[in-house]
Design a protein around this motif. Structure first.
Motif, PDB file in Angstrom:
ATOM      1  N   LYS A 541       0.832  -1.201   0.000  1.00  0.00           N
ATOM      2  CA  LYS A 541       0.000   0.000   0.000  1.00  0.00           C
ATOM      3  C   LYS A 541       0.870   1.255   0.000  1.00  0.00           C
ATOM      4  O   LYS A 541       0.586   2.238  -0.698  1.00  0.00           O
ATOM      5  N   ILE A 545       0.716   4.090  -2.929  1.00  0.00           N
ATOM      6  CA  ILE A 545       0.420   5.498  -2.636  1.00  0.00           C
ATOM      7  C   ILE A 545       1.587   6.385  -3.061  1.00  0.00           C
ATOM      8  O   ILE A 545       1.401   7.476  -3.603  1.00  0.00           O
ATOM      9  N   ILE A 556      -5.267  11.525  -5.177  1.00  0.00           N
ATOM     10  CA  ILE A 556      -5.797  10.471  -4.305  1.00  0.00           C
ATOM     11  C   ILE A 556      -7.012  11.011  -3.553  1.00  0.00           C
ATOM     12  O   ILE A 556      -6.947  12.050  -2.904  1.00  0.00           O
ATOM     13  N   GLN A 558      -9.417   8.692  -1.752  1.00  0.00           N
ATOM     14  CA  GLN A 558      -9.857   7.860  -0.613  1.00  0.00           C
ATOM     15  C   GLN A 558      -8.864   6.719  -0.365  1.00  0.00           C
ATOM     16  O   GLN A 558      -8.402   6.075  -1.299  1.00  0.00           O
ATOM     17  N   VAL A 559      -8.536   6.497   0.909  1.00  0.00           N
ATOM     18  CA  VAL A 559      -7.698   5.363   1.312  1.00  0.00           C
ATOM     19  C   VAL A 559      -8.355   4.696   2.517  1.00  0.00           C
ATOM     20  O   VAL A 559      -8.434   5.286   3.592  1.00  0.00           O
ATOM     21  N   VAL A 564      -8.085   1.767  -2.270  1.00  0.00           N
ATOM     22  CA  VAL A 564      -7.542   3.094  -2.610  1.00  0.00           C
ATOM     23  C   VAL A 564      -8.258   3.592  -3.862  1.00  0.00           C
ATOM     24  O   VAL A 564      -8.410   2.853  -4.842  1.00  0.00           O
TER      25      VAL A 564
END
Length: 627
Positions: A541, A545, A556, A558-559, A564
């Motif tokens: 992850k 990212i 970006i 939403q995580v 993601v």
């Protein structure tokens, strides 16, 4: 006994020839009078010889890249230029004029009355008379200049060979074009300009790019320097210039004076006909008629633009007004020109500064570098930039183009502007690839999208999507503007976030658009492989990212735990693509899906972006493991 004509034209340059052929086309008895041969400045000392010189110099310049020691015999160059002049003249000679029904008299003409002329002792009487007496090089009263053998564009092409060194006084189009061309032929050139920059009537940024190109090629440029004295020193002409109160001397074999042109108003006895004038121009109204009824004036002797194509336009307007009962106004809204340096610099309409003065900050300015055009990149060292100024609705106010084929590309802009076609319309016109004119399509697509977003109904939808209006009210606003639904739907779709996320251990289903790709689809043409973890879930992850944060145009959104979500905005059309990643722990892989909200926006871009992201992710993962 007087010879009688319907139309008598004094001056057989670009304007006069156009007027004569137009009058003859209306079956009017026409006479064209000039003390010189037909063709005028354009054929004999302007457009034709200068462009011929530029073409030869360009060929030599490119040849020198592969043969640095190449020497040029400029006497042969000048012979070739004369051949080109004669070829053009063959299409406008007295014989050709006669075949078209035009009498040509090679002599001086002067008024003896409002409708009569004295030509070689004979009287010519005409119902209408058109003055196209042209212009001559402007030579300022610089101390000592009249005593040295200076050159102008009228004399330089009559030389047997070019001097080895040359000072060029004046950095307008003529001075700049000649500087580059002569330098490329091996003449050591010093360009002197009183203003603080070259090409003062063109876009400053683009003019400075040309200035830098000239310097790189070997031209010495002295701006902000005023010529105060000239003197002959043996075989050298010494020009003294003053800058910031200090005087310096520049010595070269030749001195070319290229400081503009002055109207030819003397010697025609204009007062007798009642034609008012000053040293700059003959006075005309918007129909090209002088202060004397039935007498018209066109071309350089009138201005305000001393350009052959503007002279042609004036010639047609004046002749039609002299013949037809309905008068047409001469329109200068669509003025255009091109400076034929390498690269060329084209101009149409208003500059950005002029547009802001007239329209305020409502104007829209679009720029595009030649570096982003594939055709330009096929040529080493290619430079260029396009600037287009539009009104708030997307109609062209003006443009400046620096680059190869700028004169041709600006003509396309000129067509759209003159016909009142919105720039956004160009987005749907298919152009051959790769070409320089493709740059206009790229800008046209940007304008098209901006035009959509500026629609009132779209603005309302966008406000709703941004939370400024309740979403449920969109239908009401849309219904009130039903005519705009076709336009609005695309923008609404582009600005509406789909219902994304994870359900039952898989990415949620969503309507796929034609160019969508997914690692979970059963459709072969849309399938892409999932990515391996290359480490733990947590490390994978972080790597993902990190990759997204370094990816241009991706944000970006939403995580969450194993999910993601990011949004990519396309460069070309500014459409939004949704990108989802799901960390499938059971399979130790990252599921991927990318879909454009507007399905036909950028064909194939989602797959290309997938391939690029996968490479970057793999590279980051490898680096992480080895560090």
């Amino acid at each position: 006994m007087a010879k009688k004509y319907d139309i008598a034209i004094i001056g057989a340059g670009a304007a006069g020839l156009t007027a004569a052929f137009t009058a003859a086309g209306f079956s009017k008895k026409t006479v064209l009078i000039d003390k010189n041969l037909p063709g005028g400045e354009c054929t004999w000392s302007g457009c034709i010889p200068s462009k011929s010189l530029i073409n030869i110099a360009k060929e030599v310049h490119h040849a020198k890249k592969y043969s640095p020691e190449l020497k040029v015999d400029t006497s042969e160059v000048l012979k070739d230029i004369q051949k080109v002049i004669q070829k053009v003249y063959a299409g406008e000679s007295p014989e050709v004029l006669k075949e078209s029904g035009i009498d040509f008299i090679n002599a001086y003409a002067r008024f003896t009355g409002p409708t009569t002329l004295e030509v070689e002792g004979e009287t010519i009487e005409a119902k209408k008379i058109i003055l196209s007496t042209g212009s001559t090089p402007l030579v300022p009263p610089i101390d000592g200049l009249s005593e040295v053998g200076y050159l102008t564009n009228e004399s330089i092409f009559k030389l047997e060979s070019f001097p080895k060194t040359m000072t060029i006084l004046g950095a307008g189009p003529i001075g700049v074009e000649m500087s580059q061309a002569l330098n490329r032929l091996g003449v050591k050139v010093t360009l002197v300009e009183k203003s603080e920059r070259i090409l003062s009537n063109d876009d400053e940024e683009l003019a400075l790019m040309i200035q830098q190109r000239l310097i790189e090629e070997g031209v010495t440029i002295r701006v902000g320097a005023a010529a105060v004295k000239a003197a002959q020193q043996g075989s050298q002409i010494e020009l003294t210039v003053e800058k910031d109160g200090k005087q310096t001397a520049i010595s070269n074999e030749g001195l070319l004076v290229a400081l503009g042109r002055q109207a030819n108003v003397k010697g025609y006895n204009l007062e007798t006909a009642g034609v008012e004038y000053d040293k700059k121009r003959i006075q005309v109204d918007e129909h090209m008629e002088t202060t004397a009824k039935g007498i018209y004036a066109i071309g350089d002797v009138v201005g305000p633009y001393q350009l052959s194509h503007m002279a042609n336009a004036q010639g047609i307007t004046a002749t039609q007004n002299a013949i037809l009962p309905i008068n047409r106004k001469m329109n200068y809204d669509n003025v255009t020109w091109c400076t034929y340096t390498d690269p060329e610099l084209g101009h149409s309409g208003l500059s950005e500064a002029q547009a802001r003065e007239q329209y305020g900050d409502s104007i829209r300015v679009y720029e595009h570098d030649y570096a982003d055009i594939d055709r330009a990149n096929t040529k080493q060292g290619s430079i260029g930039k396009v600037k287009i100024v539009l009104d708030k609705k997307g109609y062209i106010l003006g443009a400046s183009i620096l680059g190869d084929r700028a004169g041709e590309i600006i003509s396309q802009i000129q067509t759209l502007k003159t016909l009142g076609i919105n720039m956004g319309k160009l987005s749907s016109v298919i152009h051959p690839y790769p070409t320089y004119s493709e740059v206009l399509v790229k800008i046209g697509k940007k304008v098209y999208v901006d035009n959509l977003l500026n629609q009132p109904v779209v603005k309302i939808f966008n406000k709703a999507k941004d939370g400024e209006l309740p979403v449920k009210k969109i239908g009401l606003y849309g219904a009130a503007a039903a005519a705009g639904f076709g336009i609005a739907n695309m923008a609404v779709q582009n600005n509406t976030k789909p219902k994304l996320g994870v359900k039952n251990g898989r990415l949620k289903e969503m309507p796929s658009t034609p160019n969508a790709v997914s690692s979970q689809t059963t459709e072969r043409d849309k399938f892409v492989p999932a990515w391996p973890y290359n480490g733990s879930n947590e490390q994978a992850k972080k790597n993902l990212i990190g990759m997204l944060k370094g990816y241009e145009g991706v944000r970006i959104v939403q995580v969450n735990n194993n999910y993601v979500y990011a949004v990519a905005t396309t460069k070309l059309m500014k459409f939004k693509d949704d990108i989802e990643f799901y960390f499938n722990d059971a399979a130790q892989q990252i599921e991927f899906r990318s879909s454009s909200r507007v399905g036909y926006s950028d064909q194939g871009l989602n797959r290309k972006r997938y391939d690029e992201m996968r490479k970057r992710y793999s590279s980051i993962s490898t680096h992480t493991r080895n560090s």
